[in-house]
Design an enzyme around this catalytic site. Structure first.
Site, mmCIF file in Angstrom:
data_model
loop_
_atom_site.group_PDB
_atom_site.id
_atom_site.type_symbol
_atom_site.label_atom_id
_atom_site.label_comp_id
_atom_site.label_asym_id
_atom_site.label_seq_id
_atom_site.Cartn_x
_atom_site.Cartn_y
_atom_site.Cartn_z
ATOM 1 C CB SER A 88 -78.793 88.276 21.274
ATOM 2 O OG SER A 88 -79.970 88.342 22.033
ATOM 3 C CG ASP A 258 -81.797 95.806 19.542
ATOM 4 O OD1 ASP A 258 -82.724 95.154 20.050
ATOM 5 O OD2 ASP A 258 -80.683 95.329 19.257
ATOM 6 C CG HIS A 291 -81.931 91.860 18.982
ATOM 7 N ND1 HIS A 291 -81.112 92.486 19.899
ATOM 8 C CD2 HIS A 291 -81.830 90.535 19.251
ATOM 9 C CE1 HIS A 291 -80.551 91.591 20.690
ATOM 10 N NE2 HIS A 291 -80.968 90.399 20.317
#
Length: 316
Positions: A88, A258, A291
């Site tokens: 991320s 995601d 994610h």
């Protein structure tokens, strides 16, 4: 984007499922970094977290100062080139740094999980509403430079976002990251007990700019005179990811569910890397992953971490 995370999130699963411990068990010297402003990274040589000046930063400063500080320290302790793993925000900072030629001489390879570079297609409802809300003036909203999700003012702001039609914050993790396939409820509970943590409001504004503008640029002060003062030009400079050295070994893994690192945005990133040496770029796509699966998935060891380990072991 879950930008307010400390290194503990890599260690929420049982030891045999945690990437840092898997790497350590396979002979790697593992260092875990914390993001500025989180509970283990709040000290400063002259500024106090209660001051506005302490929070006057965005991810630009992570690129320019924090990332190099971590690399320089680890390199000074080990004398060895570094295999980097980012997830991320950790991928965004890494990509921006590499595009400016920073740290590449100390780097052996990089594994980027759920990579964030472009956010034009981010489709988490809460994230989209938040990005529209984080306009430049929000740096003075609440009178706070610290964006503390557990503070009363920010909590009220988040609740106002959750009141928007179509947003269900009952499952906060899904509202932020997309529908993760492979998380144990006990791990999610641990995550929500510890996260999200404080970041700067300016950092949230910068991330929102990345969503709205569809480009990867330095922080936009909006006023042309402010941008000229900081950058010598009216518009903030772009981080050109095509400048990442083509022979830098990169492992990229992204998921089909995601909501933050959307497939279309990752494909945009891969297009920027299209001239990368073919034998130096390894790309993995996992249809069912969202994610948070990349850091807390109970099967991430089999699907992702073993591939990361193999990739690192093949670097000379």
């Amino acid at each position: 984007m879950v930008p307010t995370r400390d290194g503990m999130t890599w260690l929420l699963n049982p030891p045999e499922q945690d990437l840092p411990l898997i790497l350590a068990d396979n002979g790697f010297d593992v260092w875990i970094a914390n993001t500025r402003g989180t509970r283990y990274s709040r000290r400063h040589i002259s500024l106090d977290p209660s001051s506005q000046a302490y929070w006057n930063w965005s991810w630009d400063e992570l690129v320019s100062y924090d990332f190099p500080a971590v690399f320089n320290y680890v390199f000074s302790q080990t004398g060895q080139k570094i295999n980097y793993v980012g997830h991320s925000l950790g991928t965004l900072v890494a990509l921006a740094s590499f595009s400016e030629g920073k740290l590449v001489n100390q780097l052996k390879s990089a594994a980027l999980l759920s990579p964030i570079a472009y956010l034009s297609h981010m489709n988490t409802a809460l994230g989209v509403v938040a990005a529209k809300s984080f306009v430049g003036e929000i740096t003075t909203l609440f009178g706070l430079a610290e964006f503390n999700p557990k503070g009363l003012a920010v909590d009220a702001f988040l609740k106002s976002l959750c009141a928007h039609p179509g947003i269900d914050c009952y499952d906060l993790l899904t509202a932020l990251t997309g529908k993760n396939c492979c998380l144990n409820s006990s791990t999610v509970d641990l995550f929500l007990m510890n996260e999200p943590q404080s970041t700067s409001t300016k950092n949230m504004v910068h991330l929102a700019q990345t969503v709205r503008l569809g480009a990867l640029t330095k922080f936009n002060y909006v006023r042309p005179d402010y941008n000229i003062m900081h950058y010598g030009e009216i518009f903030p400079p772009i981080y050109n990811l095509s400048n990442i050295p083509h022979d830098l070994p990169l492992f990229i893994s992204y998921g089909g569910r995601d909501a933050l690192s959307d497939v279309r945005d990752v494909e945009n990133l891969l297009d920027k890397l299209k001239f990368h040496d073919e034998n130096k770029r390894s790309v993995q796509f996992i249809q069912e992953y969202a994610h948070a699966d990349y850091i807390m998935g109970f099967n991430a060891k089999d699907l992702v971490y073993n591939a990361v380990l193999s990739f690192f072991n093949h670097q000379v």
